[in-house]
Design a protein around this motif. Structure first.
Motif, PDB file in Angstrom:
ATOM      1  N   PHE A  38       0.873  -1.173   0.000  1.00  0.00           N
ATOM      2  CA  PHE A  38       0.000   0.000   0.000  1.00  0.00           C
ATOM      3  C   PHE A  38       0.910   1.224   0.000  1.00  0.00           C
ATOM      4  CE2 PHE A  38      -2.967   3.165   1.427  1.00  0.00           C
ATOM      5  CZ  PHE A  38      -4.185   2.737   0.914  1.00  0.00           C
ATOM      6  N   PRO A  39       0.867   2.040  -1.066  1.00  0.00           N
ATOM      7  CA  PRO A  39       1.830   3.132  -1.238  1.00  0.00           C
ATOM      8  C   PRO A  39       1.501   4.334  -0.344  1.00  0.00           C
ATOM      9  CG  PRO A  39       0.270   3.118  -3.057  1.00  0.00           C
ATOM     10  CD  PRO A  39      -0.067   1.925  -2.197  1.00  0.00           C
ATOM     11  N   VAL A  40       2.378   4.591   0.620  1.00  0.00           N
ATOM     12  CA  VAL A  40       2.159   5.670   1.579  1.00  0.00           C
ATOM     13  C   VAL A  40       3.432   6.501   1.712  1.00  0.00           C
ATOM     14  CG1 VAL A  40       1.651   6.237   3.978  1.00  0.00           C
ATOM     15  CG2 VAL A  40       0.483   4.325   2.895  1.00  0.00           C
ATOM     16  N   PHE A  41       3.295   7.809   1.740  1.00  0.00           N
ATOM     17  CA  PHE A  41       4.404   8.683   2.109  1.00  0.00           C
ATOM     18  C   PHE A  41       3.836   9.968   2.695  1.00  0.00           C
ATOM     19  CE2 PHE A  41       3.343  10.186  -2.119  1.00  0.00           C
ATOM     20  CZ  PHE A  41       3.561  11.559  -2.071  1.00  0.00           C
ATOM     21  N   SER A  42       4.689  10.719   3.387  1.00  0.00           N
ATOM     22  CA  SER A  42       4.271  11.961   4.044  1.00  0.00           C
ATOM     23  C   SER A  42       4.803  13.150   3.258  1.00  0.00           C
ATOM     24  CB  SER A  42       4.797  12.013   5.478  1.00  0.00           C
ATOM     25  OG  SER A  42       4.281  10.947   6.247  1.00  0.00           O
ATOM     26  N   GLU A  43       3.902  13.956   2.738  1.00  0.00           N
ATOM     27  CA  GLU A  43       4.273  15.084   1.901  1.00  0.00           C
ATOM     28  C   GLU A  43       5.119  16.109   2.656  1.00  0.00           C
ATOM     29  OE1 GLU A  43       4.868  17.170  -1.335  1.00  0.00           O
ATOM     30  OE2 GLU A  43       3.532  15.425  -1.426  1.00  0.00           O
ATOM     31  N   ASP A  44       4.877  16.249   3.963  1.00  0.00           N
ATOM     32  CA  ASP A  44       5.585  17.274   4.739  1.00  0.00           C
ATOM     33  C   ASP A  44       6.879  16.773   5.371  1.00  0.00           C
ATOM     34  OD1 ASP A  44       4.429  15.585   6.587  1.00  0.00           O
ATOM     35  OD2 ASP A  44       3.888  17.180   7.994  1.00  0.00           O
ATOM     36  N   LEU A  45       7.311  15.557   5.027  1.00  0.00           N
ATOM     37  CA  LEU A  45       8.522  14.988   5.596  1.00  0.00           C
ATOM     38  C   LEU A  45       9.478  14.608   4.463  1.00  0.00           C
ATOM     39  CD1 LEU A  45       9.890  14.081   8.246  1.00  0.00           C
ATOM     40  CD2 LEU A  45       8.826  11.830   7.914  1.00  0.00           C
ATOM     41  N   PRO A  46      10.540  15.396   4.252  1.00  0.00           N
ATOM     42  CA  PRO A  46      11.432  15.160   3.108  1.00  0.00           C
ATOM     43  C   PRO A  46      12.001  13.751   3.040  1.00  0.00           C
ATOM     44  CG  PRO A  46      11.870  17.321   4.041  1.00  0.00           C
ATOM     45  CD  PRO A  46      10.889  16.654   4.967  1.00  0.00           C
ATOM     46  N   ILE A  47      12.379  13.150   4.189  1.00  0.00           N
ATOM     47  CA  ILE A  47      12.957  11.806   4.137  1.00  0.00           C
ATOM     48  C   ILE A  47      11.939  10.775   3.673  1.00  0.00           C
ATOM     49  CG2 ILE A  47      14.703  12.254   5.888  1.00  0.00           C
ATOM     50  CD1 ILE A  47      12.881  10.723   7.877  1.00  0.00           C
TER      51      ILE A  47
END
Length: 285
Positions: A38-47
């Motif tokens: 399930f593709p997840v990432f945080s837009e406000d966290l550069p790493i």
């Protein structure tokens, strides 16, 4: 066993998938395969944001893992879940979305970002009868598991301590060294002192047994976790990066066993004590 991976924004996405899915890898772990992500990432966290596409490409195209963007379909397609987003701030939210499926869940470090959130994790696990495990891979490093801990008097431990504003203090990298220390010494810490310098900090821990640990955390990232252990009659040094077996492999062996038995080798109570310890350390100047 079909394993689902939530989060494609960390090196763990590639490492876990490679070790489980690639039978030709010399450190391959049998017993389960990552079949869906399930593709997840945080837009406000550069790493998180800046690494997402890179690891998604590897997991999807190199290891042929199916990308699923419907959480219900995702959960019904797998037997167990690796919740491995790099951003610990979203772990509780994702847990709330999947806990009612009653499938074993491993939550990568940091499990959550506060003792209050950890209490909610425990409540969710109990209410839905869903087994939950969280652990740093360093806990299962060969250099740690082969140590006789009963005769340890003191230790000097070192490792990286890079900082992330979103996961302050010891919530990001420091948690790994703390888990290593807890594995060797336990959680009965009675005094904590912290000294900060330009490029590193020193942490002084005294345990109820009068044993002591000094930890040096370097603000620059590196992979050199190690230490010197003082026993009553001898001294031992260890360097995790020189271990024959990578610690990620050893962690995955424990995770697969947990997925099969629903019994975590690390209790949520001990995990709660580690989160409390992080909060205490972070409050010190």
């Amino acid at each position: 066993m079909k394993i689902g991976l939530i989060g494609l924004d960390t090196s763990h996405s590639e490492i876990f998938t490679r070790l489980l899915n690639d039978s030709s890898d010399p450190h391959h772990v049998a017993g389960g395969t990552i079949t869906h992500a399930f593709p997840v990432f945080s837009e406000d966290l550069p790493i998180s944001r800046d690494r997402f596409l890179h690891y998604k490409e590897i997991v999807e195209n190199k290891y042929k893992v199916k990308i699923v963007e419907n959480i219900d379909l995702f959960m019904k397609s797998v037997d167990a879940v690796l919740l491995a987003t790099v951003d610990g701030r979203n772990h509780l939210l994702w847990l709330k979305n999947i806990v009612h499926y009653k499938k074993p869940i491993f939550i990568d470090k940091p499990i959550v970002m506060s003792s209050d959130e950890l209490k909610t994790v425990v409540e969710l696990s109990e209410n839905f009868q869903t087994p939950i495990m969280s652990s740093s891979s360093l806990r299962y490093a060969q250099s740690i598991t082969n140590k006789e801990t009963s005769d340890i008097v003191s230790a000097y431990i070192y490792g990286p301590l890079p900082q992330q504003q979103a996961m302050p203090g010891y919530f990001w990298y420091g948690i790994h060294s703390l888990e290593m220390i807890v594995t060797l010494f336990g959680t009965d810490i009675v005094t904590i002192k912290k000294e900060k310098y330009e490029n590193y900090e020193l942490l002084y821990l005294t345990f109820a047994t009068n044993r002591q640990v000094i930890f040096r955390g370097d603000y620059d990232w590196h992979n050199r976790f190690g230490g010197i252990i003082h026993y009553k009659e001898q001294i031992e040094t260890f360097k995790l990066w020189q271990d024959e077996q990578p610690y990620y492999r050893n962690l995955l062996v424990e995770i697969i066993a947990f997925f099969n038995t629903s019994k975590s080798p690390v209790s949520l109570d001990e995990t709660a004590q580690i989160i409390k310890l992080i909060e205490q350390i972070n409050s010190l100047e």
